[in-house]
Design an enzyme around this catalytic site. Structure first.
Site, short mmCIF file in Angstrom:
data_model
loop_
_atom_site.label_atom_id
_atom_site.label_comp_id
_atom_site.label_asym_id
_atom_site.label_seq_id
_atom_site.Cartn_x
_atom_site.Cartn_y
_atom_site.Cartn_z
N ASP A 63 10.22 -16.28 4.93
CA ASP A 63 9.95 -15.41 4.29
C ASP A 63 11.19 -15.57 2.74
O ASP A 63 11.93 -16.32 3.01
CB ASP A 63 9.41 -14.45 4.16
CG ASP A 63 10.88 -13.58 5.02
OD1 ASP A 63 12.41 -13.93 5.26
OD2 ASP A 63 10.45 -12.28 5.12
N ASP A 115 9.46 -0.05 9.68
CA ASP A 115 8.56 0.52 9.62
C ASP A 115 7.47 -1.10 10.15
O ASP A 115 5.85 -0.53 10.05
CB ASP A 115 7.96 -0.46 7.91
CG ASP A 115 8.21 -1.52 7.21
OD1 ASP A 115 8.21 -2.34 7.78
OD2 ASP A 115 7.49 -1.11 5.77
N HIS A 160 7.87 -4.03 9.41
CA HIS A 160 6.64 -5.63 9.08
C HIS A 160 7.21 -6.59 9.84
O HIS A 160 8.62 -6.60 10.25
CB HIS A 160 7.79 -5.35 7.50
CG HIS A 160 9.09 -5.53 7.34
ND1 HIS A 160 8.99 -4.60 6.94
CD2 HIS A 160 9.20 -6.75 7.97
CE1 HIS A 160 10.63 -4.86 6.23
NE2 HIS A 160 10.63 -6.05 7.10
N GLU A 215 4.09 -6.61 5.09
CA GLU A 215 3.87 -4.68 5.23
C GLU A 215 2.60 -4.18 6.07
O GLU A 215 1.76 -4.58 6.21
CB GLU A 215 4.18 -4.70 4.04
CG GLU A 215 5.40 -4.99 2.94
CD GLU A 215 7.13 -4.38 3.44
OE1 GLU A 215 7.13 -3.53 4.33
OE2 GLU A 215 7.46 -4.04 2.52
C1 GLP Z 1 13.45 -8.10 5.34
C2 GLP Z 1 13.00 -9.94 5.85
C3 GLP Z 1 12.80 -9.59 7.82
C4 GLP Z 1 13.53 -8.62 8.76
C5 GLP Z 1 13.62 -7.80 7.92
C6 GLP Z 1 14.66 -6.87 8.88
O1 GLP Z 1 13.00 -7.80 5.20
N1 GLP Z 1 12.13 -10.40 5.26
O2 GLP Z 1 11.99 -10.75 7.39
O3 GLP Z 1 13.00 -9.00 9.79
O4 GLP Z 1 14.70 -7.53 7.00
O5 GLP Z 1 16.31 -7.35 9.14
P1 GLP Z 1 16.90 -6.18 9.88
O6 GLP Z 1 17.16 -7.55 10.62
O7 GLP Z 1 18.39 -6.86 8.76
O8 GLP Z 1 17.24 -5.42 10.47
#
Ligand code: GLP
Length: 263
Positions: free
Chosen positions: A70, A140, A142, A147
């Site tokens: 993303d 959440d 995702h 989402e």
């Molecule tokens: C963002 C990214 C996700 C990622 C998530 C979790 O929202 N778009 O792809 O998995 O963060 O991040 P973290 O690993 O910092 O908890």
């Protein structure tokens, strides 16, 4: 689904990196190995391990194509919170043999977001699909930027970020949720599900509810990562801190069947 529980974050990262390197090394044929990659804090330790292995000659990226999950809409490459910047700064720039032309990241500055997402899907198809998609998840649930209530059949497209996600991600934007872009481009749940294998990292107490939803909950668009229950080759690599909301029975079950896999 496999659930690989490691004692702590470092061991989880070591396990995941060894797994990925093993898959790359075992790959043969004319086609490159196509590796899907996430951003976020969860994969940082895995990237560190893979860099060390690459620099020690234990894994080569010369025949690896990467496909990132993303990208924020509206952030230029040089913005230090763009996922393009993160991936180069954290990972690609440190590998000795990664070919820049083999790196694929959605262009958040495109003036044709729908076209950009369509081209991304076509590019993935042109490689013959993704061999292994590594992912992380949000609190959440995702997966990428899919989402809650995104279709479990979704393809790469434009996503609106929830208030919750903007608040969580504001830690990288001076703690101001308003500074977090409101939209992103993201591969779909369907895109991830088409990968031959999926490996998702889930660590820390704040992901305990999400882990329970993925492993023990129903398949539901409320927790988009729960779609992984329908994948033939999905692995969750997690640490003990993330196991706080699963039942003792579930915890013991996965420790038991994975006993020989622990580092
Ligand atoms: C963002 C990214 C996700 C990622 C998530 C979790 O929202 N778009 O792809 O998995 O963060 O991040 P973290 O690993 O910092 O908890």
């Amino acid at each position: 689904m496999r659930v690989v529980i490691q004692e702590n974050y470092n061991n989880m990262c070591k396990w995941a990196a060894a797994y990925i390197a093993g898959k790359i090394n075992a790959h043969s044929g004319d086609r490159p190995f196509v590796l899907g990659l996430p951003t976020g804090s969860s994969p940082i330790g895995v990237y560190r391990e893979l860099i060390d292995m690459n620099r020690a000659g234990k894994v080569s990226f010369s025949n690896v194509v990467t496909v990132n999950m993303d990208e924020y809409l509206g952030l230029p490459h040089e913005h230090d919170q763009s996922y393009w910047y993160f991936m180069h700064d954290t990972f690609f720039d440190h590998l000795v043999d990664m070919k820049p032309e083999n790196i694929n990241i959605l262009n958040g500055m495109t003036d044709d977001p729908e076209g950009e997402c369509r081209r991304y899907e076509e590019k993935i198809a042109s490689y013959g699909g993704i061999d292994l998609f590594m992912g992380g998840i949000g609190v959440d649930g995702h997966l990428a930027f899919n989402e809650p209530f995104t279709s479990l059949n979704s393809r790469t497209g434009v996503r609106d970020l929830t208030t919750d996600t903007r608040i969580v991600n504001s830690r990288f934007f001076g703690n101001d949720p308003e500074k977090v872009p409101a939209q992103a481009l993201s591969v779909g749940i369907g895109t991830v599900m088409d990968s031959k294998e999926v490996l998702v990292l889930i660590n820390g107490h704040n992901k305990a509810r999400a882990l329970a939803a993925v492993v023990e909950g129903n398949v539901s668009h409320r927790w988009t990562c729960s779609a992984l229950q329908m994948h033939n080759a999905a692995i969750i690599a997690c640490d003990e801190a993330a196991c706080g909301e699963i039942t003792v029975d579930t915890y013991k079950y996965f420790l038991d069947i994975e006993r020989n896999e622990r580092l």
